[in-house]
Design an enzyme around this catalytic site. Structure first.
Site, short mmCIF file in Angstrom:
data_model
loop_
_atom_site.label_atom_id
_atom_site.label_comp_id
_atom_site.label_asym_id
_atom_site.label_seq_id
_atom_site.Cartn_x
_atom_site.Cartn_y
_atom_site.Cartn_z
CD GLN A 89 -2.92 -1.06 2.33
OE1 GLN A 89 -2.60 -1.68 3.34
NE2 GLN A 89 -4.04 -0.38 2.26
NE ARG A 147 0.26 -4.90 11.87
CZ ARG A 147 -0.89 -5.06 11.22
NH1 ARG A 147 -1.83 -4.12 11.30
NH2 ARG A 147 -1.12 -6.15 10.52
CG HIS A 193 -0.73 -6.33 5.24
ND1 HIS A 193 -0.82 -5.63 6.43
CD2 HIS A 193 -1.89 -6.06 4.58
CE1 HIS A 193 -1.95 -4.96 6.48
NE2 HIS A 193 -2.62 -5.21 5.35
CG ASN A 241 -3.20 -7.50 8.35
OD1 ASN A 241 -3.32 -6.99 9.46
ND2 ASN A 241 -3.95 -7.14 7.32
CE1 TYR A 384 -9.68 0.54 9.75
CE2 TYR A 384 -9.57 -1.82 10.18
CZ TYR A 384 -8.97 -0.65 9.75
OH TYR A 384 -7.66 -0.66 9.33
CD1 TRP A 508 -5.89 1.84 7.80
CD2 TRP A 508 -4.09 0.58 8.26
NE1 TRP A 508 -5.40 1.38 6.61
CE2 TRP A 508 -4.29 0.61 6.86
CE3 TRP A 508 -3.01 -0.13 8.77
CZ2 TRP A 508 -3.44 -0.06 5.98
CZ3 TRP A 508 -2.18 -0.79 7.90
CH2 TRP A 508 -2.40 -0.76 6.51
CD1 TRP A 516 -6.51 -2.91 1.13
CD2 TRP A 516 -5.01 -3.92 -0.19
NE1 TRP A 516 -5.41 -3.22 1.91
CE2 TRP A 516 -4.48 -3.85 1.12
CE3 TRP A 516 -4.25 -4.53 -1.18
CZ2 TRP A 516 -3.21 -4.32 1.46
CZ3 TRP A 516 -2.99 -5.02 -0.85
CH2 TRP A 516 -2.48 -4.91 0.45
CE1 TYR A 524 -10.08 2.99 6.47
CE2 TYR A 524 -9.91 3.37 4.10
CZ TYR A 524 -10.57 2.83 5.19
OH TYR A 524 -11.74 2.13 4.99
#
Length: 563
Positions: A89, A147, A193, A241, A384, A508, A516, A524
């Site tokens: 990402q 992270r 991930h 993840n 979330y 996050w 994605w 985000y």
């Protein structure tokens, strides 16, 4: 983290998918203002907004009162606060310095129509070249930890050790890890991930490997390379993840790479089996996880590290007051959380999944169960939002389409009164419901032995599309995100007071990034990335508040070490 993209499925009427459309059937996914970019040497802005400006009503958001705003000294000195990202990402540099092609590189390049804006992460947030800037940002915000994930094809371009180890990839992560530690920031590393080497996809189907050996062995070898090269300095590892999201979206709905689904559904490769393949991939993930943890415990235990995996958990609330809806909630939690948690706790899938998926769900051997049980000394929870669960009768009239339909529960955005579970938070699928996080932590405490937990993702996305562009100033004044983060941190304190074994919180995401299948249509980050102007970084109001939070009256720092 993202929900099912129901619009892409053309199954809006399907009872399990209704919740993934807004009230107007819109589709959705998951994450001091400068007028010109900074110089390339300092591509971020750290201007400060006084605390007094972040109370009351801001842009229609009623913020917490000063007495309600969480404080750092509510938490132990060794409680970790940080931010999270993933390699695909943010890194970019998709084919530089010896990196191999990933499943996502292949998916985005060959099926751009499957990404909401037709984009890809060839550059992402350009973090491969700007990691020093990102570490400076983390340092300025007073973060304890970062992270991030390691790109499998950047380390092993062909997916296997036999195919060659890319030293340039090793060196990149060593530079990042060393710089983090030099700045007092603890690295929390996710080994996988979602970016599978494309070479393994083409060789044997990646995580669909039916032998249960090749992908498990190749992943184990990849993990070993990570342990060998980074284990002396990395003390916190997550093997996978969100395996539930990865398997259900990659092989169920097909909205994730490689884009597989059953014939008749709308995806890039409609030659799969949405009721079977997610379970095959999930089984292989659990076996690979167990082998990696077994390897770590046998040969790297002296490095005094923690290892586990991270789950995506959407809180569930019964749609109504009936016993049937309560049971629907439990079945939904079994697939959402228990699918990957119960095998590492007790060695098998939840009873409800065994009963309803039947022969579609693989079995573990005695030896595999022995390695699975207890294969963690920490776990991650990505939270979330929450949703309503409504019972569906088990009858011939209802035919599951996706593996997640095995819950026999529709996931409803709106309750019986026509209202959502909480205020909407920007992108349509996230509603403010911190109580759901507390509910999940109490489940971990009361049902699963209260293991050490880190909140490894928590945040919201702001929609930024051609049809609905988000001005930079509006993006920077992210009071909804600020309020969301504050309320969840406060809920963490309540949960800890109730006995939850929580040791850290990661927002996050650190940066606006490639989300994605949503591409760049959602932001985000707590840090704004100006993709049109050299990927310059600007701290949003949420990041500025986190800086205040982390640095004001902070207890003496103590990095967590294993018990």
């Amino acid at each position: 983290m993202a929900p099912l993209l129901a619009a892409a499925m053309n199954h809006a009427a399907h009872p399990v998918l209704r919740s993934h459309l807004g009230p107007n059937n819109e589709s959705f996914s998951r994450h001091h203002l400068s007028s010109s970019p900074q110089s390339s040497k300092r591509r971020f802005n750290l201007s400060f907004t006084p605390r007094s400006a972040r109370v009351g009503n801001q842009n229609g958001v009623q913020l917490l009162s000063p007495s309600e705003i969480p404080r750092r000294d509510w938490f132990p000195s060794d409680f970790i606060f940080g931010a999270a990202t993933s390699a695909y990402q943010i890194e970019g540099a998709w084919n530089e310095d010896g990196k191999g092609e990933s499943n996502w590189d292949h998916f985005c390049h060959n099926f751009p129509e499957r990404i909401m804006d037709g984009s890809n992460a060839d550059i992402g947030a350009n973090s491969y070249h700007m990691y020093k800037t990102d570490v400076r940002l983390l340092k300025e915000m007073g973060m304890d930890a970062y992270r991030f994930s390691i790109s499998w094809p950047r380390i092993l371009p062909k997916g296997t050790v036999e195919g060659g180890i890319n030293q340039d990839g090793i060196d990149y992560y060593k530079r990042l890890i060393n710089l983090l530690l030099e700045n007092g920031i603890e690295p929390y590393v996710t080994i996988f991930h979602w970016d599978v080497p494309q070479a393994l996809e083409e060789k044997y189907g990646g995580f669909l490997d039916k032998t249960q050996k090749r992908i498990v062995n190749d992943y184990k070898n990849f993990a070993k390379v990570c342990f060998d090269n980074f284990g002396d300095k990395v003390k916190n590892w997550l093997t996978f993840n969100e395996p539930q999201t990865f398997t259900s979206f990659s092989y169920g709905t097909g909205v994730f790479a490689p884009g597989r689904c059953s014939p008749g559904l709308d995806c890039a490769i409609p030659t799969g089996n949405s009721l079977v393949e997610p379970y095959i991939a999930g089984h292989n993930i659990l076996l690979a996880h167990a082998e990696a943890v077994d390897l770590y415990n046998k040969y790297y235990k002296g490095e005094n590290g923690r290892i586990g995996l991270a789950f995506d958990v959407m809180g569930r609330v019964p749609y109504g007051t009936s016993f049937l809806d309560e049971q629907a909630k439990e079945r939904s939690m079994d697939i959402n959380l228990g699918w990957f948690l119960e095998p590492v706790v007790r060695g098998d899938y939840p009873f409800s999944m065994r009963s309803l998926a039947r022969e579609r769900l693989p079995f573990f051997s005695d030896k595999q169960q022995e390695k699975l049980v207890g294969s963690y000394n920490m776990l991650g929870i990505n939270y979330y939002t929450s949703i309503f669960s409504k019972h569906i009768d088990i009858s011939p009239k209802y035919s599951p389409v996706l593996n997640t339909d095995d819950a026999y529960a529709s996931q409803e955005t709106y309750g019986p009164d026509g209202k959502p579970i909480g205020p909407p938070m920007g992108n349509p699928w996230i509603y403010l419901y911190p109580e759901g996080l507390k509910d999940i932590l109490m489940i971990m405490k009361n049902k699963y032995g209260n293991p050490p937990i880190y909140i490894t993702e928590n945040g919201i996305g702001d929609v930024d599309t051609k049809e609905k562009p988000l001005p930079m100033e509006a993006a920077l004044n992210d009071y909804k995100r600020l309020d969301y983060i504050q309320r969840h941190i406060s809920t963490l304190k309540e949960s800890i007071d109730l006995g939850a074994n929580v040791h850290g919180y990661f927002a996050w995401s650190l940066l606006d990034n490639f989300e994605w299948y949503a591409g760049y249509t959602e932001r985000y980050g707590i840090v704004y990335v100006d993709r049109k102007n050299n990927y310059t970084r600007y701290m949003k109001e949420s990041a500025k508040w986190l800086k205040e939070f982390n640095t004001a009256k902070k207890p003496s720092k103590k990095i967590i070490t294993p018990a």
